[in-house]
Design a protein around this motif. Structure first.
Motif, PDB file in Angstrom:
ATOM      1  N   ASP A  57       0.830  -1.214   0.000  1.00 32.38           N
ATOM      2  CA  ASP A  57       0.000   0.000   0.000  1.00 32.38           C
ATOM      3  C   ASP A  57       0.862   1.261   0.000  1.00 32.38           C
ATOM      4  O   ASP A  57       0.514   2.264  -0.633  1.00 32.38           O
ATOM      5  N   THR A  95     -10.710  14.808  -3.809  1.00 29.64           N
ATOM      6  CA  THR A  95     -11.054  13.383  -3.893  1.00 29.64           C
ATOM      7  C   THR A  95     -10.942  12.655  -2.555  1.00 29.64           C
ATOM      8  O   THR A  95     -11.395  11.519  -2.446  1.00 29.64           O
ATOM      9  N   PRO A 102     -11.132   7.621  -5.783  1.00 28.21           N
ATOM     10  CA  PRO A 102     -11.881   6.460  -5.285  1.00 28.21           C
ATOM     11  C   PRO A 102     -10.938   5.337  -4.858  1.00 28.21           C
ATOM     12  O   PRO A 102      -9.905   5.135  -5.516  1.00 28.21           O
ATOM     13  N   GLY A 103     -11.293   4.647  -3.811  1.00 25.26           N
ATOM     14  CA  GLY A 103     -10.390   3.650  -3.253  1.00 25.26           C
ATOM     15  C   GLY A 103      -9.124   4.353  -2.803  1.00 25.26           C
ATOM     16  O   GLY A 103      -9.188   5.283  -2.001  1.00 25.26           O
ATOM     17  N   SER A 104      -7.985   3.936  -3.346  1.00 26.52           N
ATOM     18  CA  SER A 104      -6.730   4.604  -3.006  1.00 26.52           C
ATOM     19  C   SER A 104      -6.106   5.206  -4.259  1.00 26.52           C
ATOM     20  O   SER A 104      -4.894   5.440  -4.318  1.00 26.52           O
ATOM     21  N   THR A 105      -6.926   5.452  -5.268  1.00 27.39           N
ATOM     22  CA  THR A 105      -6.429   5.885  -6.573  1.00 27.39           C
ATOM     23  C   THR A 105      -5.653   7.188  -6.521  1.00 27.39           C
ATOM     24  O   THR A 105      -4.713   7.394  -7.276  1.00 27.39           O
ATOM     25  N   GLU A 162      -4.544   8.531  -3.512  1.00 25.56           N
ATOM     26  CA  GLU A 162      -3.999   8.666  -2.155  1.00 25.56           C
ATOM     27  C   GLU A 162      -2.498   8.944  -2.237  1.00 25.56           C
ATOM     28  O   GLU A 162      -1.682   8.026  -2.374  1.00 25.56           O
ATOM     29  N   LYS A 214      -0.971  11.259   6.797  1.00 28.11           N
ATOM     30  CA  LYS A 214      -1.949  11.881   7.716  1.00 28.11           C
ATOM     31  C   LYS A 214      -2.891  10.815   8.295  1.00 28.11           C
ATOM     32  O   LYS A 214      -3.230  10.837   9.476  1.00 28.11           O
ATOM     33  N   ARG A 215      -3.315   9.886   7.446  1.00 27.18           N
ATOM     34  CA  ARG A 215      -4.233   8.827   7.925  1.00 27.18           C
ATOM     35  C   ARG A 215      -3.561   7.967   8.983  1.00 27.18           C
ATOM     36  O   ARG A 215      -4.167   7.626   9.993  1.00 27.18           O
TER      37      ARG A 215
END
Lengths: 440, 309
Positions: free
Chosen positions: B79, B253, B257-260, B262, B269-270
C-alpha cells in the motif's frame, strides 16, 4: 391534571435542589454540529433556568468531529466538561482515563441503566462490553435505516409498470434483494420531467461512511466481527461466505443504482440527494428523519420509513449510531457536569428531548403507548433499535476503522480485487492491530 | 533613579566592548533558537519515535522500542508503494504540464501587446486562491449533473455530461487532480519564466539577428539556455510542493476512489491522525523527508552546474 401537578412538583423540587448547589458554573458541552445539537441547546435552557449554571456548546461538523474531539481528549484538554462522544470511542476513552466512571454517581442518584434501551446501554455506556461498568448515559439513540418516496411508490402508472416487470406490488422492500430491484427500477427513470436514480448509500472514504453503510448490509448477510465463542478469532467470521456475498451485494447496489458522482457520499450528501428528489431510496441515520417530515419537497406524507430489510437467510440487523453523554475527566467542573447528567436523565426532560427531535433512549419514553404514533418514523426507529449491531469499540477502534474504510472503498467504489480479497485483507489488517494491542 | 544611572554605565560599556562576531551571534541567536525549537527538535523527536510503537491517542499505554520494525513494515507494505507510485504520477505530470504551459504563457506574455498587464493579472489569479477553496469549487465543476467541466467536455465531444465522473472514476480521478493543480500553479511557473525571459539582454537577440540566425535557432540557442536556470528553480519549487501536496487533493477526492489518488502525504496523515500509529507514521515521515532532501540536494547541485555554465 394529576400529571401536570406531578411534573410541576418534580420540576420545582429539582429546581430547588439545583438552586442550593454550591456555585454557578459555566459548563461546556462538546458534540457534533448537526440538527440534534441545536435541539439540545434549546433543551438545555431549562437546565440553566433550574440550576443557575450557564451552558456553552462546542459543536464540530461530523467529518472533523472525531479528529477534533479525540485530540482534545488525548491532550487532556479542559475545553469540554461534558462530551457526547461517538459510541466507538468508549473503549479508548475508558482505558485512557478520558471519561469519569459513572457507576457510583448512578447509584447515588438512583439512575439505573435498566431504565434505558438495552442496546444503547451496551453500545454507548459499557466498557468492557456486557459488563456493568458505565462511562456515559445514553443520550441520543440512532440507527441506520431507509427512507423511500412513498408518493412515487403510490403513483398508479409507476406501480403498474413495476408489477408488470417484477410480478409483485411496489411496496417497501422486505429483503435486500427486493430493495435492489426497486432501486434498479427507478435508476435513470423520468419522473416529473426529471431523471431520478435508485438509491443513495454511504460511500464516504475519509471518516467512517462506507464502513457504516457496508456493515449495515453485511450484518444481515452473516458477517460477524469475531467467533462468539472465542474473542478476536476472525477467520471464517469476518470473511465468511455470507459476508462476502454481503459485500458483493453492496458493490452491486453501488454499481447499478446510485446517482452519478456519489463516490464519496455520507449523511449530508444522502440528505441532499433525497430532499432534492433525485433518489427513490435513501440509506441514512434516523436523526435525519425529523428533517424530512418538515421538508416541503419530501415531507407531509411523501416519505416512508423502513427498517433495514432482511438478508438472504432472513436475518435482519442494523448499524447502530448514536452517542452517550460523559463527564470529561480533565474537567474542573465535574460536579456541575454531573448535575447536568442527573437533570438530563429525568423522564420529563427525556420526553421533551424526543418532542424536540432528540432520539431519547429512555424506555419510559420509547415504550410509552403513545410513542409509536407520535411521529411517522417512531415505530421504525423502535424496530430498528431492536436489531442493532455496532462496530468495534476497542481502544484501537480508529485503526480498525481506517483499515475497513480502505478495504471497502478499494473494492466497492474503485473496483479493486474481489470481495473475498477485501475481507481476507481485512482479517489480516485487524489481526496485525490486535497483535500490536497484545490481544492476540 | 540615582541608583540606576551608575548601574547602566557598565552594561553600555560591556556592549561597546563586544566584538562584531559576538553582536552577530546576539542577533542570530533568537532565530537559531526558534529554528531548533520548531524544526530541529521535532525532527529529532520524530526520528526517536520512529523506533517505537508509540500511539499519541493512548498516552497511558506502555511504549515499546521496536528498532527498525516500523521501517521494515513500511518498505515491505504494498500500500505504501502504491501511494508512492500515485505521488510519482502526480508529480511527473503536474510538473511536465506546468512547465510546458507556464513557459508558453510566459513567452506569449513577454511579447509587447495591448492589455498585457491585464492578462498577466488574470492569469496569476488562480495561484492567489486558497488550495482548500480551489479544491472545493472544482468538486462542483466536476459534478456530473451540474458541473461546468462536464458540460464543457459534453459541448465539445457530444457525450452525455452525467455519463462520466471525474473524481469518482478510477481512470479519470488521477487526471482530475493533475488538471486542477496545473490550472492553479502554471501561473507560478509562468512568473518565474517571465523573470528569466526579461533578464535576457536585447543585444544578444540583435547580434543573432545580424548573424542571420532564424527565430527557431534563437529560441533554442539563446532563450532556452538562458531561461533554463529559472525553469529549473520553478521545477524545484513545484516538485517539493507537490511531493507534500495534501490540502487540494483531500478537498477534491479525499484520496479516492479507493486509493487511486492517495498521495504519500494523505496516507501519512491517515496513519498519524486517523489510525494514530504515531511510531509507524514517524518512520514514514522520516523516509519521506530523506527522499525529498536527497532528491532536492542532487537537483540543487545540477542547478548550480547549469548556472555556472
Amino acid at each position: 391534571m394529576k400529571r401536570l401537578l406531578l411534573t410541576t412538583a418534580a420540576t420545582l423540587s429539582v429546581s430547588a435542589a439545583f438552586t442550593l448547589s454550591a456555585q454557578a458554573e459555566s459548563l461546556t458541552l462538546c458534540w457534533a454540529a448537526w440538527d440534534p445539537a441545536n435541539a439540545l441547546v434549546e433543551l438545555s435552557k431549562d437546565f440553566e433556568a433550574a440550576s443557575g449554571h450557564t451552558m456553552n456548546f462546542e459543536f464540530v461538523p461530523w467529518p472533523n468531529f472525531a479528529d477534533r474531539m479525540l485530540n482534545e481528549l488525548n491532550s487532556g484538554g479542559k475545553l469540554c466538561d461534558l462530551m457526547i462522544g461517538d459510541s466507538q470511542w468508549i473503549g479508548g476513552a475508558a482505558e485512557s482515563g478520558h471519561y469519569v466512571k459513572l457507576n457510583d454517581f448512578f447509584d447515588a442518584n438512583a439512575i439505573t441503566m435498566d431504565a434505558f434501551v438495552p442496546a444503547t446501554v451496551t453500545g454507548y455506556s459499557e466498557w468492557p462490553k456486557n459488563t456493568p461498568n458505565y462511562w456515559s448515559l445514553p443520550a441520543f439513540g440512532d440507527v441506520v435505516g431507509w427512507t423511500y418516496r412513498k408518493d412515487w411508490f403510490e403513483r398508479p402508472e409507476i406501480a403498474a409498470e413495476f408489477k408488470e416487470k417484477y410480478g409483485r406490488d411496489l411496496v417497501a422492500p422486505a429483503t435486500f434483494a427486493e430493495l435492489r430491484d426497486i432501486a434498479e427500477f427507478f435508476q435513470g427513470r423520468e419522473i416529473d420531467g426529471k431523471t431520478v436514480y435508485g438509491a443513495s448509500i454511504y460511500t464516504e472514504r475519509g471518516s467512517e461512511g462506507i464502513t457504516m453503510g457496508a456493515m449495515d448490509v453485511l450484518y444481515s448477510f452473516g458477517f460477524k466481527y469475531e467467533n462468539p465463542e472465542k474473542p478476536y478469532e476472525m477467520e471464517g467470521f469476518v470473511n465468511s461466505p455470507g459476508a462476502v456475498a454481503g459485500l458483493e451485494f453492496y458493490k452491486s447496489l453501488y454499481d447499478c443504482c446510485t446517482l452519478p458522482g456519489s463516490s464519496n457520499a455520507y449523511m449530508g450528501e444522502g440528505i441532499d440527494a433525497y430532499k432534492s428528489g433525485q433518489v427513490a431510496l435513501q440509506m441514512n441515520f434516523a436523526f435525519t428523519w425529523p428533517g424530512f417530515e418538515v421538508d416541503p419537497n419530501v415531507g407531509g406524507g411523501k416519505t416512508g420509513y423502513l427498517v433495514n430489510p432482511a438478508g438472504p437467510d432472513g436475518e435482519r440487523f442494523a448499524q447502530l449510531g448514536g452517542q452517550g453523554i460523559s463527564v470529561v475527566a480533565y474537567s474542573e467542573k465535574q460536579d456541575a457536569a454531573l448535575e447536568y447528567i442527573k437533570w438530563f436523565a429525568q423522564p420529563d426532560v427525556q420526553a421533551k428531548w424526543w418532542s424536540m427531535g432528540g432520539f431519547s433512549c429512555l424506555r419510559a419514553v420509547v415504550e410509552d403507548p403513545s410513542f409509536a404514533s407520535s411521529q411517522p418514523y417512531a415505530q421504525t426507529f423502535l424496530d430498528s433499535m431492536a436489531i442493532v449491531k455496532d462496530f468495534w469499540a476497542e481502544p484501537a477502534y480508529a485503526t480498525l476503522l481506517q483499515d475497513t474504510q480502505k478495504r471497502f472503498h478499494d473494492y466497492v467504489v474503485a473496483g479493486t480485487g474481489t470481495a473475498q480479497e477485501a475481507l481476507d485483507g481485512l482479517v489480516a489488517d485487524w489481526t496485525v492491530t490486535f497483535e500490536d494491542e497484545g490481544k492476540l | 533613579m540615582t541608583d540606576t544611572i551608575p548601574a547602566s554605565r557598565p552594561i553600555r560599556r560591556r556592549i561597546r566592548a563586544l566584538s562584531d562576531r559576538s553582536i552577530a551571534w546576539l542577533f542570530v541567536a533568537p532565530t537559531i533558537f526558534l529554528l531548533l525549537a520548531v524544526n530541529i527538535f521535532p525532527l529529532i523527536w520524530t526520528i526517536r519515535l520512529s523506533f517505537t510503537d508509540f500511539r499519541a491517542n493512548r498516552p497511558n499505554r506502555e511504549v515499546e522500542w521496536v528498532g527498525l520494525e516500523n521501517y521494515r513494515r513500511i518498505l515491505t507494505d504494498p500500500d505504501i508503494w502504491n501511494t508512492m507510485q500515485v505521488t510519482a504520477h502526480f508529480l511527473v505530470w503536474t510538473i511536465a504540464l506546468q512547465v510546458l504551459i507556464g513557459f508558453t504563457l510566459a513567452w506569449l506574455i513577454n511579447r509587447k501587446f495591448r492589455g498585457n498587464d491585464l492578462w498577466t493579472t488574470l492569469i496569476v489569479l488562480p495561484m492567489m486562491l486558497s488550495p482548500a477553496v480551489v479544491g472545493n469549487f472544482w468538486t462542483f465543476f466536476y459534478q456530473p449533473q451540474i458541473g461546468l467541466f462536464n458540460y464543457v467536455v459534453s459541448f465539445f465531444s457530444g457525450v452525455d455530461p452525467s455519463s462520466f465522473t471525474m473524481i469518482g472514476s478510477v481512470t479519470l480521478a488521477p487526471w482530475a487532480i493533475i488538471i486542477v493543480d496545473t490550472w492553479m500553479w502554471s501561473p507560478f511557473v509562468m512568473l518565474i519564466c517571465l523573470a528569466g525571459l526579461r533578464s535576457i539582454p536585447d543585444y544578444i537577440y540583435e547580434a543573432a539577428e545580424i548573424d542571420r540566425a532564424s527565430k527557431w535557432r534563437q529560441f533554442w540557442t539563446i532563450t532556452v539556455p538562458m531561461v533554463l536556470p529559472f525553469l529549473m528553480l520553478a521545477v524545484l519549487f513545484r516538485g517539493i510542493e507537490n511531493f507534500k501536496m495534501f490540502d487540494l487533493v483531500v478537498q477534491l477526492t479525499g484520496g479516492g476512489p479507493g486509493s487511486t489518488t492517495e498521495l504519500a502525504s494523505i496516507n501519512l496523515k491517515r496513519e498519524a491522525f486517523e489510525k494514530w500509529r504515531t511510531g509507524y507514521s514517524s518512520a514514514f515521515a522520516v523516509i519521506l523527508f530523506v527522499t525529498v532532501f536527497g532528491l532536492a540536494s542532487i537537483y540543487v547541485k545540477a542547478l548550480n552546474k547549469v548556472k555556472d555554465r
